[in-house]
Design an enzyme around this catalytic site. Structure first.
Site, mmCIF file in Angstrom:
data_model
loop_
_atom_site.group_PDB
_atom_site.id
_atom_site.type_symbol
_atom_site.label_atom_id
_atom_site.label_comp_id
_atom_site.label_asym_id
_atom_site.label_seq_id
_atom_site.Cartn_x
_atom_site.Cartn_y
_atom_site.Cartn_z
ATOM 1 N N ARG A 123 0.837 -1.242 -0.049
ATOM 2 C CA ARG A 123 -0.044 0.018 0.078
ATOM 3 C C ARG A 123 0.677 1.265 0.048
ATOM 4 O O ARG A 123 0.238 2.277 0.344
ATOM 5 C CB ARG A 123 -0.988 -0.102 1.139
ATOM 6 C CG ARG A 123 -1.913 -1.051 1.171
ATOM 7 C CD ARG A 123 -3.246 -1.072 2.016
ATOM 8 N NE ARG A 123 -4.126 -2.231 2.138
ATOM 9 C CZ ARG A 123 -4.273 -3.244 2.759
ATOM 10 N NH1 ARG A 123 -3.167 -3.186 3.673
ATOM 11 N NH2 ARG A 123 -4.990 -4.159 2.559
ATOM 12 N N LYS A 145 3.551 11.600 -10.809
ATOM 13 C CA LYS A 145 2.900 10.814 -11.694
ATOM 14 C C LYS A 145 3.535 9.537 -11.997
ATOM 15 O O LYS A 145 4.767 9.386 -12.530
ATOM 16 C CB LYS A 145 2.432 11.426 -13.037
ATOM 17 C CG LYS A 145 1.482 12.492 -13.084
ATOM 18 C CD LYS A 145 1.176 12.958 -14.410
ATOM 19 C CE LYS A 145 -0.137 14.020 -14.285
ATOM 20 N NZ LYS A 145 -0.207 14.615 -15.746
ATOM 21 N N GLU A 187 10.875 18.916 -24.018
ATOM 22 C CA GLU A 187 10.252 19.002 -22.665
ATOM 23 C C GLU A 187 10.817 20.275 -22.102
ATOM 24 O O GLU A 187 10.321 20.962 -21.445
ATOM 25 C CB GLU A 187 10.491 17.646 -21.731
ATOM 26 C CG GLU A 187 9.625 16.670 -22.360
ATOM 27 C CD GLU A 187 8.155 16.639 -21.965
ATOM 28 O OE1 GLU A 187 7.696 17.591 -21.378
ATOM 29 O OE2 GLU A 187 7.700 15.503 -22.166
ATOM 30 N N LYS A 228 8.322 23.329 -12.877
ATOM 31 C CA LYS A 228 7.505 22.282 -12.709
ATOM 32 C C LYS A 228 7.028 22.257 -11.090
ATOM 33 O O LYS A 228 5.852 21.800 -10.640
ATOM 34 C CB LYS A 228 8.227 21.013 -13.140
ATOM 35 C CG LYS A 228 7.279 19.686 -12.643
ATOM 36 C CD LYS A 228 7.272 18.641 -13.822
ATOM 37 C CE LYS A 228 6.213 17.710 -13.387
ATOM 38 N NZ LYS A 228 6.134 16.619 -14.289
ATOM 39 N N GLU A 238 -3.488 17.689 -10.784
ATOM 40 C CA GLU A 238 -4.008 18.092 -12.012
ATOM 41 C C GLU A 238 -5.480 18.352 -12.213
ATOM 42 O O GLU A 238 -6.385 17.764 -12.896
ATOM 43 C CB GLU A 238 -3.702 17.061 -13.221
ATOM 44 C CG GLU A 238 -3.839 17.829 -14.612
ATOM 45 C CD GLU A 238 -3.198 16.896 -15.615
ATOM 46 O OE1 GLU A 238 -2.068 16.276 -15.625
ATOM 47 O OE2 GLU A 238 -3.785 16.630 -16.599
ATOM 48 N N ARG A 242 -1.961 22.170 -13.671
ATOM 49 C CA ARG A 242 -0.929 21.267 -14.012
ATOM 50 C C ARG A 242 -1.042 20.782 -15.428
ATOM 51 O O ARG A 242 -0.282 20.302 -16.095
ATOM 52 C CB ARG A 242 -1.164 20.055 -12.918
ATOM 53 C CG ARG A 242 0.058 18.903 -13.245
ATOM 54 C CD ARG A 242 0.141 18.100 -12.295
ATOM 55 N NE ARG A 242 1.485 17.160 -12.487
ATOM 56 C CZ ARG A 242 1.805 16.325 -11.744
ATOM 57 N NH1 ARG A 242 1.568 16.212 -10.551
ATOM 58 N NH2 ARG A 242 2.941 15.395 -12.176
ATOM 59 N N ASN A 246 0.648 19.600 -20.093
ATOM 60 C CA ASN A 246 0.675 18.861 -21.281
ATOM 61 C C ASN A 246 0.729 19.567 -22.594
ATOM 62 O O ASN A 246 0.120 19.114 -23.651
ATOM 63 C CB ASN A 246 -0.659 18.044 -21.053
ATOM 64 C CG ASN A 246 -0.888 17.292 -19.733
ATOM 65 O OD1 ASN A 246 -0.029 16.641 -19.478
ATOM 66 N ND2 ASN A 246 -2.011 17.184 -19.029
ATOM 67 N N HIS A 249 0.984 17.709 -25.929
ATOM 68 C CA HIS A 249 1.020 16.299 -25.484
ATOM 69 C C HIS A 249 -0.368 15.686 -26.512
ATOM 70 O O HIS A 249 -0.101 14.353 -26.805
ATOM 71 C CB HIS A 249 0.891 15.942 -24.254
ATOM 72 C CG HIS A 249 1.982 16.111 -23.580
ATOM 73 N ND1 HIS A 249 2.744 17.348 -23.538
ATOM 74 C CD2 HIS A 249 2.906 15.209 -22.858
ATOM 75 C CE1 HIS A 249 4.191 16.987 -22.965
ATOM 76 N NE2 HIS A 249 4.053 15.423 -22.473
ATOM 77 N N HIS A 253 0.681 12.378 -28.386
ATOM 78 C CA HIS A 253 0.058 10.912 -28.207
ATOM 79 C C HIS A 253 -0.642 10.411 -29.563
ATOM 80 O O HIS A 253 -0.346 9.281 -29.587
ATOM 81 C CB HIS A 253 -0.962 11.338 -27.081
ATOM 82 C CG HIS A 253 -0.365 11.190 -25.722
ATOM 83 N ND1 HIS A 253 -0.825 11.579 -24.674
ATOM 84 C CD2 HIS A 253 1.022 11.358 -25.259
ATOM 85 C CE1 HIS A 253 -0.158 11.635 -23.487
ATOM 86 N NE2 HIS A 253 1.303 11.597 -24.180
ATOM 87 N N HIS A 267 8.998 10.340 -27.396
ATOM 88 C CA HIS A 267 8.018 10.962 -27.027
ATOM 89 C C HIS A 267 8.517 12.532 -26.853
ATOM 90 O O HIS A 267 7.666 13.348 -27.338
ATOM 91 C CB HIS A 267 7.806 10.522 -25.437
ATOM 92 C CG HIS A 267 6.784 11.455 -24.874
ATOM 93 N ND1 HIS A 267 5.583 11.305 -24.865
ATOM 94 C CD2 HIS A 267 7.184 12.279 -23.622
ATOM 95 C CE1 HIS A 267 5.067 12.362 -24.154
ATOM 96 N NE2 HIS A 267 6.022 12.689 -23.410
HETATM 97 N N1 GLY Z 1 4.177 15.408 -17.422
HETATM 98 C C1 GLY Z 1 3.216 16.118 -17.117
HETATM 99 C C2 GLY Z 1 3.096 16.096 -15.532
HETATM 100 O O1 GLY Z 1 4.052 15.790 -14.826
HETATM 101 O O2 GLY Z 1 1.862 16.581 -15.144
#
Ligand code: GLY
Length: 366
Positions: A123, A145, A187, A228, A238, A242, A246, A249, A253, A267
């Protein structure tokens, strides 16, 4: 050399991102204080095991810390159920306990996979990110993430699980293949475009020297991470802001799906093309003048990066089919496509209900 620290302020889940050269060789100094017993487990991939694991192991062993490592195949295919199962079972076999630390040593694939394994193991156990690619350093290793890809799409299964520490050793980038370095740079540019025009300008001047200059590399990584960290601190899961991270993105994608997540498009390369398309889309919607997309394209080209669909090897589906691929993207809200658009370089915002016709025109025009 100088080490910079970027704090990620999330109350009880706060942690530091330390950036500098030689952090892997001195990892024991940083990781040691987090340990409750002198043992760590490391998840890495074959490439990184060859270049970085010996130094990490040597540092930890010299401090009396035992190291067990799981070495997975390199590549996006590893971010999958079979390797996730294998990782979790291996961690259990290693008798990792709640108070132990899992180290993710590698690029975004390893960070996301090992972080997700740490999130579900007993957990939730703590983990340390040691990103070894530029992309992982400036983006995926920070913010919590974690996850894997499934047949339905990328990153559709995962958890928010913040690391206990991030060690961004910019020396690890010395052995990164040139193409991956450039992809990660996609990025970096994203940060300038989404929220800091001055940083974009700085990149226009200094971007070409980042590979060869430690000082510039440190400044670029630290600046991107500072941005960031601030965004994540304000919007950890998010709910709003946040999503600006993206930028590019949704296009990316679709292109990654169309190229089968293969070597045809990395990517970060997709992010760079996607950011440019987001600028094209913003121009088409009357938000930006033509000079902004032209300037972004010139910078990408100047960095030797892909900037249009014709730079991707092989055939691509037509614009309508690419648009359909966006429909599976997890950023769809209530069945509508969402795009991050720009009012100016350095001023991005979240837009819902962007007309499909404009998206098609952008895909056809680049
Ligand atoms: N890679 C996008 C984020 O961390 O929200």
């Amino acid at each position: 050399m100088e080490m910079k620290t970027v704090p990620v302020s999330l109350g009880p889940r706060s942690y530091d991102v330390r950036i500098g050269r030689g952090l892997i060789e001195t990892a024991a100094e940083h990781v040691g204080p987090l340990l409750r017993r002198p043992k760590v487990v490391v998840v890495t991939d074959e490439n990184v095991a060859a270049t970085q694991l010996p130094a990490l192991r040597a540092s930890l062993n010299a401090a009396g810390i035992a190291v067990e490592a799981l070495i997975l195949p390199a590549g996006e295919g590893t971010k999958s159920w079979p390797h996730f199962t294998r990782t979790v079972e291996w961690l259990l076999e290693q008798k990792v306990e709640r108070r132990d630390i899992v180290i993710a040593l590698g690029g975004g694939v390893i960070g996301d996979l090992a972080g997700f394994a740490a999130a579900v193991l007993r957990r939730g156990v703590r983990f340390v990110q040691i990103p070894t690619s530029l992309l992982a350093m400036v983006d995926s290793s920070v913010g919590g993430k974690t996850g894997i890809n499934t047949a339905q799409g990328k990153n559709l299964v995962g958890a928010f699980h913040q690391p206990a520490l991030v060690l961004a050793d910019i020396g690890a980038l010395d052995t990164l293949p040139e193409r991956e370095f450039r992809a990660g740079y996609g990025e970096v540019v994203k940060y300038g475009l989404l929220g800091d025009a001055t940083f974009f300008e700085w990149l226009e001047t200094n971007g070409p020297q980042i590979r060869s200059s430690d000082d510039l590399r440190l400044d670029a990584v630290a600046h991107a991470l500072g941005m960031k960290a601030a965004i994540v601190a304000r919007d950890e899961t998010e709910e709003g802001e946040r999503a600006l991270l993206n930028l590019g993105h949704t296009f990316c994608h679709a292109l990654e799906k169309a190229t089968g997540y293969s070597d045809r498009l990395l990517h970060g390369e997709g992010v760079a093309i996607g950011c440019l398309m987001a600028a094209d889309l913003s121009r088409k919607l009357g938000l930006l003048g033509q000079e902004a997309p032209s300037r972004i394209a010139a910078h990408l080209r100047g960095m030797g990066m892909k900037a249009s669909l014709s730079d991707i090897a092989g055939e691509l589906p037509d614009a309508q089919a690419l648009l359909a691929l966006m429909g599976q993207d997890k950023k769809v809200v209530d069945g509508r496509l969402r795009f991050i658009l720009m009012n100016a370089i350095g001023d991005a915002f979240i837009a819902d209900d962007v007309p499909a016709a404009a998206v098609i025109e952008v895909l056809e025009g680049r």
